[in-house]
Scaffold this active site. Sequence first.
Site, PDB file in Angstrom:
ATOM      1  N   ALA A 114      60.071 -78.130  50.704  1.00 39.56           N
ATOM      2  CA  ALA A 114      59.936 -78.046  49.323  1.00 39.56           C
ATOM      3  C   ALA A 114      59.242 -76.747  49.065  1.00 39.56           C
ATOM      4  O   ALA A 114      59.532 -76.343  47.865  1.00 39.56           O
ATOM      5  CB  ALA A 114      58.552 -79.138  49.237  1.00 39.56           C
ATOM      6  N   LYS A 140      76.470 -74.282  58.085  1.00 45.61           N
ATOM      7  CA  LYS A 140      76.504 -75.266  57.167  1.00 45.61           C
ATOM      8  C   LYS A 140      77.701 -76.095  56.896  1.00 45.61           C
ATOM      9  O   LYS A 140      77.459 -77.261  56.508  1.00 45.61           O
ATOM     10  CB  LYS A 140      76.477 -74.168  55.706  1.00 45.61           C
ATOM     11  CG  LYS A 140      75.244 -73.414  55.353  1.00 45.61           C
ATOM     12  CD  LYS A 140      73.988 -74.138  55.233  1.00 45.61           C
ATOM     13  CE  LYS A 140      73.726 -75.168  54.138  1.00 45.61           C
ATOM     14  NZ  LYS A 140      72.398 -75.572  53.891  1.00 45.61           N
ATOM     15  N   LEU A 177      62.248 -80.666  60.795  1.00 43.93           N
ATOM     16  CA  LEU A 177      63.552 -81.314  60.697  1.00 43.93           C
ATOM     17  C   LEU A 177      63.836 -81.982  61.991  1.00 43.93           C
ATOM     18  O   LEU A 177      64.740 -82.654  61.994  1.00 43.93           O
ATOM     19  CB  LEU A 177      64.394 -80.258  60.432  1.00 43.93           C
ATOM     20  CG  LEU A 177      64.799 -79.614  58.729  1.00 43.93           C
ATOM     21  CD1 LEU A 177      65.556 -78.450  58.636  1.00 43.93           C
ATOM     22  CD2 LEU A 177      64.873 -80.916  57.943  1.00 43.93           C
TER      23      LEU A 177
HETATM   24  N1  LIG Z   1      69.778 -69.244  48.187  1.00 44.42           N
HETATM   25  C1  LIG Z   1      71.111 -69.379  48.095  1.00 44.42           C
HETATM   26  O1  LIG Z   1      71.831 -68.200  47.666  1.00 44.42           O
HETATM   27  C2  LIG Z   1      71.907 -70.301  48.642  1.00 44.42           C
HETATM   28  C3  LIG Z   1      73.194 -70.568  48.446  1.00 44.42           C
HETATM   29  C4  LIG Z   1      73.775 -71.674  48.938  1.00 44.42           C
HETATM   30  C5  LIG Z   1      73.007 -72.645  49.768  1.00 44.42           C
HETATM   31  N2  LIG Z   1      71.704 -72.720  49.891  1.00 44.42           N
HETATM   32  C6  LIG Z   1      71.135 -73.526  50.720  1.00 44.42           C
HETATM   33  O2  LIG Z   1      69.893 -74.082  49.974  1.00 44.42           O
HETATM   34  C7  LIG Z   1      68.806 -74.652  50.843  1.00 44.42           C
HETATM   35  C8  LIG Z   1      67.628 -73.835  50.350  1.00 44.42           C
HETATM   36  O3  LIG Z   1      67.860 -72.387  50.576  1.00 44.42           O
HETATM   37  P1  LIG Z   1      66.806 -71.197  49.741  1.00 44.42           P
HETATM   38  O4  LIG Z   1      67.470 -70.082  49.469  1.00 44.42           O
HETATM   39  O5  LIG Z   1      65.909 -71.803  48.959  1.00 44.42           O
HETATM   40  O6  LIG Z   1      65.950 -70.967  51.106  1.00 44.42           O
HETATM   41  P2  LIG Z   1      64.464 -70.857  51.661  1.00 44.42           P
HETATM   42  O7  LIG Z   1      63.588 -70.299  50.567  1.00 44.42           O
HETATM   43  O8  LIG Z   1      64.538 -70.076  52.807  1.00 44.42           O
HETATM   44  O9  LIG Z   1      63.964 -72.187  52.169  1.00 44.42           O
HETATM   45  C9  LIG Z   1      64.450 -72.928  53.076  1.00 44.42           C
HETATM   46  C10 LIG Z   1      63.472 -73.938  53.532  1.00 44.42           C
HETATM   47  O10 LIG Z   1      63.921 -74.532  54.593  1.00 44.42           O
HETATM   48  C11 LIG Z   1      62.618 -74.700  55.483  1.00 44.42           C
HETATM   49  N3  LIG Z   1      62.772 -74.908  56.826  1.00 44.42           N
HETATM   50  C12 LIG Z   1      63.688 -74.232  57.712  1.00 44.42           C
HETATM   51  N4  LIG Z   1      63.707 -74.574  59.182  1.00 44.42           N
HETATM   52  C13 LIG Z   1      62.999 -75.719  58.961  1.00 44.42           C
HETATM   53  C14 LIG Z   1      62.681 -76.629  60.177  1.00 44.42           C
HETATM   54  N5  LIG Z   1      63.098 -76.513  61.317  1.00 44.42           N
HETATM   55  N6  LIG Z   1      61.845 -77.760  59.652  1.00 44.42           N
HETATM   56  C15 LIG Z   1      61.760 -78.058  58.121  1.00 44.42           C
HETATM   57  N7  LIG Z   1      61.832 -77.047  57.376  1.00 44.42           N
HETATM   58  C16 LIG Z   1      62.497 -76.080  57.632  1.00 44.42           C
HETATM   59  C17 LIG Z   1      61.809 -73.748  55.217  1.00 44.42           C
HETATM   60  O11 LIG Z   1      60.561 -74.071  55.560  1.00 44.42           O
HETATM   61  P3  LIG Z   1      59.399 -73.115  56.084  1.00 44.42           P
HETATM   62  O12 LIG Z   1      58.641 -72.643  54.724  1.00 44.42           O
HETATM   63  O13 LIG Z   1      58.516 -74.089  56.747  1.00 44.42           O
HETATM   64  O14 LIG Z   1      60.069 -71.857  56.762  1.00 44.42           O
HETATM   65  C18 LIG Z   1      62.010 -73.350  53.745  1.00 44.42           C
HETATM   66  O15 LIG Z   1      61.102 -73.995  52.913  1.00 44.42           O
HETATM   67  C19 LIG Z   1      69.365 -74.174  52.224  1.00 44.42           C
HETATM   68  O16 LIG Z   1      69.930 -75.348  52.812  1.00 44.42           O
HETATM   69  C20 LIG Z   1      70.386 -73.396  52.046  1.00 44.42           C
HETATM   70  O17 LIG Z   1      71.409 -73.105  53.130  1.00 44.42           O
HETATM   71  C21 LIG Z   1      71.176 -71.487  49.474  1.00 44.42           C
END
Ligand SMILES: NC(=O)c1ccc[n+]([C@@H]2O[C@H](COP(=O)([O-])OP(=O)(O)OC[C@H]3O[C@@H](n4cnc5c(N)ncnc54)[C@H](OP(=O)(O)O)[C@@H]3O)[C@@H](O)[C@H]2O)c1
Length: 272
Positions: free
Chosen positions: A14, A161, A65
């Site tokens: 979140a 992914k 996760l």
């Molecule tokens: N940003 C982009 O350009 C983009 C584009 C396409 C798709 N996405 C997808 O969108 C999703 C969110 O991306 P975002 O850019 O918002 O990234 P983000 O800010 O890095 O958020 C990722 C979240 O995943 C959590 N996480 C990672 N490993 C985990 C684990 N083992 N257990 C529980 N939580 C875990 C992190 O929690 P912690 O705070 O505890 O580390 C963080 O809150 C991802 O699936 C990403 O692949 C992103």
Amino acid sequence: MSPATNQVVCVTGAAGFIASWIVKLLLEKGYVVRGTVRNPDDSKNNHLRELEGAKERLTLCKADLLDLESLCEAISGCEGVFHTASPVIDDPEQMMEPAVMGTRNVMVAAAEAKVRRVVFTSSVGAVYMDPNRSPDVVVDESCWSDLQFCKNTKNWYCYGKVMAEQAAWDEAKARGVDLVVVNPVLVIGPLLQSTVNASIIHILKYLTGSAKTYANAVQAYVDVRDVALTHIILFETPSAFGRYLCAESMLHRGEVVEILAKYFPEYPIPTK
Ligand SMILES: NC(=O)c1ccc[n+]([C@@H]2O[C@H](COP(=O)([O-])OP(=O)(O)OC[C@H]3O[C@@H](n4cnc5c(N)ncnc54)[C@H](OP(=O)(O)O)[C@@H]3O)[C@@H](O)[C@H]2O)c1
């Protein structure tokens, strides 16, 4: 936004960039939100507690996760799950297990809780990486990245992914879970969180001076608020199904630095 719905939904990861916006919009719509974070006491979650409606309708649940029990606890009693949590990193050791096994765990927990729908955040990275596709072909939701090509080019984020999205579809089929997938392109826009996430570095590097030049390349972009709203629309629209690419503009890096220079002339934006 529409009046309160009081439906209970879970958002994994979140405090992340995209998830924070999903939580914000859900609260504005009157949902009761359970946000999973790895450490609820971490000050990096403070922005979530300050959101409008958070005091009354947001609970932060400790979940990893790779810990199925913690996910089952967070998801039990929910009508929907927004599964956004994933490492966003090009390192197979850190990426693969949480992305793939984590997604399986979320689907298992969602099936046990008999949720109405899971909306999973995949990526355009699971869609476009295919060297055998002619450049004339329009990339759409029927396209999948080629796993072998991702491996050969060491593009572990895209590899992860693809594997995670396939795991989500497999589990959805096996367990009868209604799944809809969002495949965003590079997500930018205002940050609610105080930390910097991977896609924001794409822009930040031009503002900090760490990028002295820009590449001769194009990239698709989408605003984080549109991505968050897409997740909610897909949850609320019964007829939604399958995958949804989420993209807004296709820009050459030259256009990106031009826009940045216009709005932030005081920063060392590259001109070459
Ligand atoms: N940003 C982009 O350009 C983009 C584009 C396409 C798709 N996405 C997808 O969108 C999703 C969110 O991306 P975002 O850019 O918002 O990234 P983000 O800010 O890095 O958020 C990722 C979240 O995943 C959590 N996480 C990672 N490993 C985990 C684990 N083992 N257990 C529980 N939580 C875990 C992190 O929690 P912690 O705070 O505890 O580390 C963080 O809150 C991802 O699936 C990403 O692949 C992103």
